[in-house]
Every structure is written in C-alpha cells, then in structure tokens.
Design a protein around this motif. Structure first.
Motif, PDB file in Angstrom:
ATOM      1  N   ASP A 166       0.821  -1.210   0.000  1.00 47.24           N
ATOM      2  CA  ASP A 166       0.000   0.000   0.000  1.00 47.24           C
ATOM      3  C   ASP A 166       0.856   1.262   0.000  1.00 47.24           C
ATOM      4  O   ASP A 166       0.601   2.199  -0.764  1.00 47.24           O
ATOM      5  N   GLU A 167       1.897   1.276   0.848  1.00 45.93           N
ATOM      6  CA  GLU A 167       2.767   2.449   0.905  1.00 45.93           C
ATOM      7  C   GLU A 167       3.575   2.588  -0.382  1.00 45.93           C
ATOM      8  O   GLU A 167       3.808   3.713  -0.864  1.00 45.93           O
ATOM      9  N   HIS A 168       3.989   1.474  -0.966  1.00 51.16           N
ATOM     10  CA  HIS A 168       4.709   1.498  -2.237  1.00 51.16           C
ATOM     11  C   HIS A 168       3.879   2.169  -3.328  1.00 51.16           C
ATOM     12  O   HIS A 168       4.396   2.985  -4.108  1.00 51.16           O
ATOM     13  N   ILE A 169       2.597   1.847  -3.385  1.00 51.13           N
ATOM     14  CA  ILE A 169       1.720   2.444  -4.404  1.00 51.13           C
ATOM     15  C   ILE A 169       1.665   3.955  -4.232  1.00 51.13           C
ATOM     16  O   ILE A 169       1.812   4.716  -5.211  1.00 51.13           O
ATOM     17  N   LEU A 170       1.478   4.419  -3.003  1.00 46.46           N
ATOM     18  CA  LEU A 170       1.386   5.858  -2.771  1.00 46.46           C
ATOM     19  C   LEU A 170       2.724   6.551  -3.035  1.00 46.46           C
ATOM     20  O   LEU A 170       2.761   7.655  -3.579  1.00 46.46           O
ATOM     21  N   ARG A 171       3.817   5.905  -2.652  1.00 40.37           N
ATOM     22  CA  ARG A 171       5.148   6.503  -2.904  1.00 40.37           C
ATOM     23  C   ARG A 171       5.438   6.584  -4.402  1.00 40.37           C
ATOM     24  O   ARG A 171       6.077   7.530  -4.875  1.00 40.37           O
ATOM     25  N   ALA A 172       4.974   5.577  -5.153  1.00 39.93           N
ATOM     26  CA  ALA A 172       5.164   5.617  -6.606  1.00 39.93           C
ATOM     27  C   ALA A 172       4.387   6.776  -7.214  1.00 39.93           C
ATOM     28  O   ALA A 172       4.874   7.469  -8.121  1.00 39.93           O
TER      29      ALA A 172
ATOM     30  N   LEU B  32      -2.219   6.757 -17.168  1.00 40.11           N
ATOM     31  CA  LEU B  32      -0.958   6.512 -16.470  1.00 40.11           C
ATOM     32  C   LEU B  32      -1.148   6.513 -14.960  1.00 40.11           C
ATOM     33  O   LEU B  32      -0.700   5.586 -14.266  1.00 40.11           O
ATOM     34  N   VAL B  33      -1.809   7.537 -14.427  1.00 39.47           N
ATOM     35  CA  VAL B  33      -1.917   7.627 -12.971  1.00 39.47           C
ATOM     36  C   VAL B  33      -2.856   6.560 -12.407  1.00 39.47           C
ATOM     37  O   VAL B  33      -2.620   6.035 -11.313  1.00 39.47           O
ATOM     38  N   VAL B  34      -3.907   6.220 -13.145  1.00 39.95           N
ATOM     39  CA  VAL B  34      -4.800   5.158 -12.680  1.00 39.95           C
ATOM     40  C   VAL B  34      -4.069   3.821 -12.703  1.00 39.95           C
ATOM     41  O   VAL B  34      -4.197   3.007 -11.775  1.00 39.95           O
ATOM     42  N   ALA B  35      -3.279   3.587 -13.745  1.00 40.77           N
ATOM     43  CA  ALA B  35      -2.489   2.349 -13.811  1.00 40.77           C
ATOM     44  C   ALA B  35      -1.495   2.280 -12.658  1.00 40.77           C
ATOM     45  O   ALA B  35      -1.301   1.204 -12.052  1.00 40.77           O
ATOM     46  N   MET B  36      -0.875   3.400 -12.309  1.00 46.81           N
ATOM     47  CA  MET B  36       0.055   3.417 -11.184  1.00 46.81           C
ATOM     48  C   MET B  36      -0.677   3.120  -9.876  1.00 46.81           C
ATOM     49  O   MET B  36      -0.173   2.381  -9.019  1.00 46.81           O
TER      50      MET B  36
END
Length: 204
Positions: free
Chosen positions: A126-132, A167-171
């Motif tokens: 979860d944190e990885h997704i937000l940091r990305a 792009l942002v939705v895919a991220m």
C-alpha cells in the motif's frame, strides 16, 4: 479565512475548519481534502480524526467495509491522482491512513501492510503504491532534473490530454493484485475492470 475556502482557517502550519466542526458528510470531506490539495497544508489532527470516524461509520456488521458509491469522492480521487502538487499527495495519504481510501476502493484493503519480500521493494504494497504516485508527481513538478529522460517523458504525458489519466490510474492499481494470490498482473487487470466503473471511468 483561507482565500477560496471561507470555511477554513490556517492554524500555524495546518488548516482547520473555522467553526471547529468535524466532517460529518461526504461533501464536507471532499471540501476538506480540496483545501489540503490547494494549500499544500496538512489538516489539524482533530479534523483528520473526524475522517477516521466517518470511515468507521461505513463499517458493516462483522467489521467489513461497505463500498462507498459517491461520485464526488470518486471524482476527487481522480483529481488527486492527476494533480502534481504536493498538497494532492498529502490528501491521498490522508485518505489512506484514515481508512477512507478502503471505503472507496475496498480492494485496497488486501494490500494494507502487506510486506514485499524481495531485494528491491522497501515499503509495504500500500505504501509502495502511494510513494510511486508521489514520485510521478515529483517528476511532473520537475523536482528531479537529474532524471532528464523521465522528466521529459512525464512532461510529454502531461502535454497530451489523453495519456495522463491512464498513467496515474495504472500506477494506482498496478500492485493491487498482490493481495489476491499469485499472478498479480492478471489479478490486477481483473480488479481494474471492477474498480474503474466505480470511479466513473469508461470501460474502454
């Protein structure tokens, strides 16, 4: 009062409602997050606690989280994903740590605190997704001139009105499948088909 936000005031380096009230409705929640996104200032702690109370009110008997179908909150999430400003990152992290992100996207719950046991992931899923997402925003702001190619490509994406949202939705969705067993790419694609319409996205 803050310019453009008559119901909010600045208290030191944070923002708060002028009337001292906690958000009790979805419209009040959306308003507060927009204040964070536009001012680049965090919320007063008691106001963020009110977000947690609101998220808890969505819980079903047995502790399960009800899916919140709120077009305004879904639209705000997409705005925050696309917005490169630091305040938008702050608002996304508020949604996450108060439980409201799971209320809107319950599929996110399966990756909360999920450790990635490999040599190149430092954060939980979860944190990885937000940091990305934070890193994408930083590239869009030009905060990493040393990453010349990545910065140029992000500028090109923002210049093309058709590329930024995909792009942002895919991220945002790229690792959700890790909470659902092996083959997270395929599982993530299935989750995207389910989540996209809830966020008001066209299936195509």
């Amino acid at each position: 009062a803050l310019p453009g936000h008559p119901r909010y005031v600045r208290v030191g380096e944070r923002v708060a409602r002028a009337d001292g009230a906690s958000p009790r409705t979805m419209s009040a929640l959306v308003e507060a997050l927009r204040v964070v996104a536009t001012t680049d200032l965090p919320l007063e702690a008691w106001l963020e606690n009110g977000f947690e109370d609101l998220a808890a009110s969505f819980a079903l008997p047995g502790g399960e989280t009800a899916v919140v179908h709120d077009p305004a909150l879904a639209a705000l999430l997409l705005e925050l994903l696309e917005d490169p400003n630091r305040g938008a990152s702050m608002a996304l992290h508020v949604l996450h740590r108060t439980g409201l992100l799971v209320s809107l996207v319950p599929e996110f719950e399966a990756v909360l605190g999920r450790i990635q046991r490999d040599l190149y992931h430092v954060f939980t899923v979860d944190e990885h997704i937000l940091r990305a997402l934070d890193k994408l925003k930083a590239l869009a702001r030009g905060d990493h001139p040393e990453l010349e190619l990545a910065t140029a490509r992000m500028a090109a994406v923002r210049a093309d009105g058709n590329l930024l949202r995909p792009l942002v939705v895919a991220m945002f969705l790229h690792d959700l499948g890790k909470g659902y067993g092996s083959g997270h790419h395929e599982r993530g694609a299935e989750l995207a088909d389910r989540i996209g319409p809830r966020l008001g996205l066209d299936p195509d």
